[in-house]
Design an enzyme around this catalytic site. Structure first.
Site, PDB file in Angstrom:
ATOM      1  N   ALA A  92     -10.003 -15.438  52.944  1.00  0.00           N
ATOM      2  CA  ALA A  92      -9.355 -14.950  51.724  1.00  0.00           C
ATOM      3  C   ALA A  92      -8.783 -16.128  50.942  1.00  0.00           C
ATOM      4  O   ALA A  92      -7.949 -16.881  51.439  1.00  0.00           O
ATOM      5  CB  ALA A  92      -8.247 -13.967  52.085  1.00  0.00           C
ATOM      6  N   TYR A 132      -3.502  -5.684  50.612  1.00  0.00           N
ATOM      7  CA  TYR A 132      -3.284  -6.694  49.589  1.00  0.00           C
ATOM      8  C   TYR A 132      -3.400  -6.057  48.193  1.00  0.00           C
ATOM      9  O   TYR A 132      -3.538  -4.854  48.059  1.00  0.00           O
ATOM     10  CB  TYR A 132      -4.219  -7.878  49.812  1.00  0.00           C
ATOM     11  CG  TYR A 132      -3.951  -8.550  51.148  1.00  0.00           C
ATOM     12  CD1 TYR A 132      -2.667  -9.008  51.456  1.00  0.00           C
ATOM     13  CD2 TYR A 132      -4.940  -8.679  52.118  1.00  0.00           C
ATOM     14  CE1 TYR A 132      -2.393  -9.594  52.696  1.00  0.00           C
ATOM     15  CE2 TYR A 132      -4.658  -9.264  53.357  1.00  0.00           C
ATOM     16  CZ  TYR A 132      -3.380  -9.708  53.638  1.00  0.00           C
ATOM     17  OH  TYR A 132      -3.104 -10.270  54.853  1.00  0.00           O
TER      18      TYR A 132
END
Length: 365
Positions: free
Chosen positions: A57, A182
Site C-alpha cells: 500500500a 482505509y
C-alpha cells in the site's frame, strides 16, 4: 495439469500463473521514499515464481500514510526513490509488477507495528486524519476531519497523479485499496460514513467515491495495463458493509472496465467478529465470481499448494494471493509447482538448485 499454474489475462496484461504476491506493508520508508530494504524485499519476492508481485500500500499523499514509515508516491522525490528499486528488480526479474495505491483515512497517523501501532499524537509526529465523517476508529482516538467536497476533489487528483507516476516507473498494474478500513472503505461502509451529501446515505452514494477514483485512475493509466480493486467483502459487524453490497460494487466496477477484484474482509471496526480458519474469505470470492463474472483473487489463510489448487480448479476464484505465507516461505511457488507437477520460472543463477528427481521444475526459456 495444474490449474494454479495456467496463465490468465487481467485485461490486456498476461500473467504466467494464478499465484499473486499480495501487497504487504513494510513500514520501512524514509518520509515516503523507498529504501534499500524495499530493494531487498521486492528483489527476492520477484524471483519467487509467482505470476504477479504487487508492491505494498503506497500513499497518494503524506497524510494518507498509515504510519511515518509507509511508502509514498506523491512527489518527485518519492518517485525517484521508488524508480531505483523498480529498476533494480526489473534488471533481474521478468515477473509483472503492480502497485497498490491507497489512503489510510482515519487509520492514518499510527506508530509502526513493532513500536505499538497506536495512534500518534502531534507531539509524537502524528497528523490530523481525514475520513468520510468525523468518527474515530477507536473511541479514545482523536476524531478525523470529515472531508469537504474540495478535499474529495483533491484526493481524486492525488490518485491520478500517483497513477501517472506509477506508469512512468514501469508498473504494469494498479490496485486501488478499498479494503481493510482505509479511506475508500470508510466511504463505503455505513458504520463510518454518516454523510448527508451525495457521498453518503444510499449505497450508490457511498460507492460514489471509489467509483470516481477508479474512473479517474483508469483514464490516466494506459489501456494495455491493468487496474483492479481490493475490497473487504464484509465488515463482520451487523449493519455494516456486507457481501450483497460487495456484489453491487463489483457489478458497478465491472461496468467501468475494472480488470479484477481482490477480495479480503474486515478492518473497518474494532467490533468485528471474524471466524478465522483456512479459506475463511474464499466464499466471498466465489459469490462475486459467480454473480458478477469478473476475475477474482481469493486471499486469507491459504497456505498449502493443494488448497490453492482446489480453489482455482473448482472455480471458487480465478487466482489466489499469498501474504504472510510467502514472507515465511519466499519460494512457495517453487514448492507448489514441485508438488503439483508443474513448471515455474526461476533465474538461471538458481537452476542448479533443482532437487534430485525434479529436473523439469524450472522453465528454461
Amino acid at each position: 495439469m495444474s490449474q494454479l499454474f495456467t496463465p490468465i489475462m487481467l485485461g490486456q496484461l498476461p500473467l504466467p500463473n494464478r499465484i499473486i504476491t499480495a501487497p504487504m506493508c513494510q513500514y520501512s520508508a524514509d518520509n515516503g521514499k523507498a529504501t534499500a530494504w524495499h530493494t531487498m524485499h521486492l528483489g527476492h519476492l520477484s524471483l519467487s515464481g509467482a505470476g504477479l508481485l504487487i508492491v505494498e500500500a503506497t500513499a497518494v499523499s503524506p497524510e494518507g500514510r498509515i504510519s511515518p514509515g509507509d511508502l509514498g508516491l506523491w512527489d518527485d522525490a518519492t518517485e525517484q526513490a521508488l524508480a531505483e528499486v523498480v529498476q533494480a528488480v526489473k534488471k533481474h526479474a521478468t515477473m509483472p509488477l503492480g502497485i497498490q495505491l491507497g489512503h489510510a483515512g482515519r487509520k492514518a497517523s499510527c506508530a509502526i507495528p513493532w513500536e505499538g501501532g497506536g495512534q500518534l499524537s502531534y507531539e509524537e509526529g502524528g497528523w490530523q486524519t481525514l475520513s468520510a465523517s468525523s468518527l474515530p476508529f477507536n473511541p479514545h482516538e482523536q476524531a478525523p476531519q470529515a472531508m469537504s467536497l474540495a478535499q474529495i476533489e483533491q484526493l481524486k487528483a492525488q490518485f491520478v497523479a500517483a497513477a501517472q507516476r506509477a506508469d512512468r516507473l514501469g508498473f504494469e498494474l494498479i490496485e486501488l485499496h478499498g479494503a481493510h478500513g482505509y479511506l475508500l472503505h470508510q466511504f463505503l461502509s455505513p458504520l463510518s460514513n454518516q454523510r448527508d451529501d451525495h457521498y453518503g446515505g444510499s449505497l450508490p452514494n457511498r460507492m460514489r467515491l471509489l467509483l470516481e477514483v477508479f474512473n479517474a485512475v483508469r483514464a490516466a493509466f494506459p489501456v494495455q495495463k491493468a487496474v483492479g480493486v481490493r475490497i473487504s467483502a464484509s465488515d463482520w459487524v451487523a449493519g455494516g458493509w456486507d457481501e450483497q453490497q460487495s456484489v453491487e460494487l463489483a457489478t458497478a466496477l465491472k461496468a467501468l472496465g475494472c480488470d479484477y477484484i481482490h477480495i479480503s474482509s474486515g478492518g473497518l471496526s474494532p467490533q468485528q467478529q471474524i471466524p478465522l480458519g483456512p479459506n475463511y474469505q474464499v466464499p466471498f470470492a466465489e459469490t462475486i465470481k459467480r454473480k458478477v463474472g469478473m476475475p477474482t483473487i481469493a486471499v486469507g489463510l491459504i497456505t498449502e499448494p493443494e488448497q490453492a489448487e482446489a480453489i482455482v480448479a473448482t472455480g471458487q476464484a480465478d487466482m489466489v494471493a499469498l501474504a504472510r505465507g510467502i514472507l515465511y516461505n519466499p519460494r512457495w511457488p517453487w514448492h507448489a509447482a514441485a508438488k503439483l507437477g508443474a513448471k515455474v520460472q526461476a533465474p538461471p543463477q538458481y537452476w542448479r538448485s533443482e532437487p534430485h528427481g525434479l529436473k523439469d521444475l524450472f522453465k528454461h526459456d
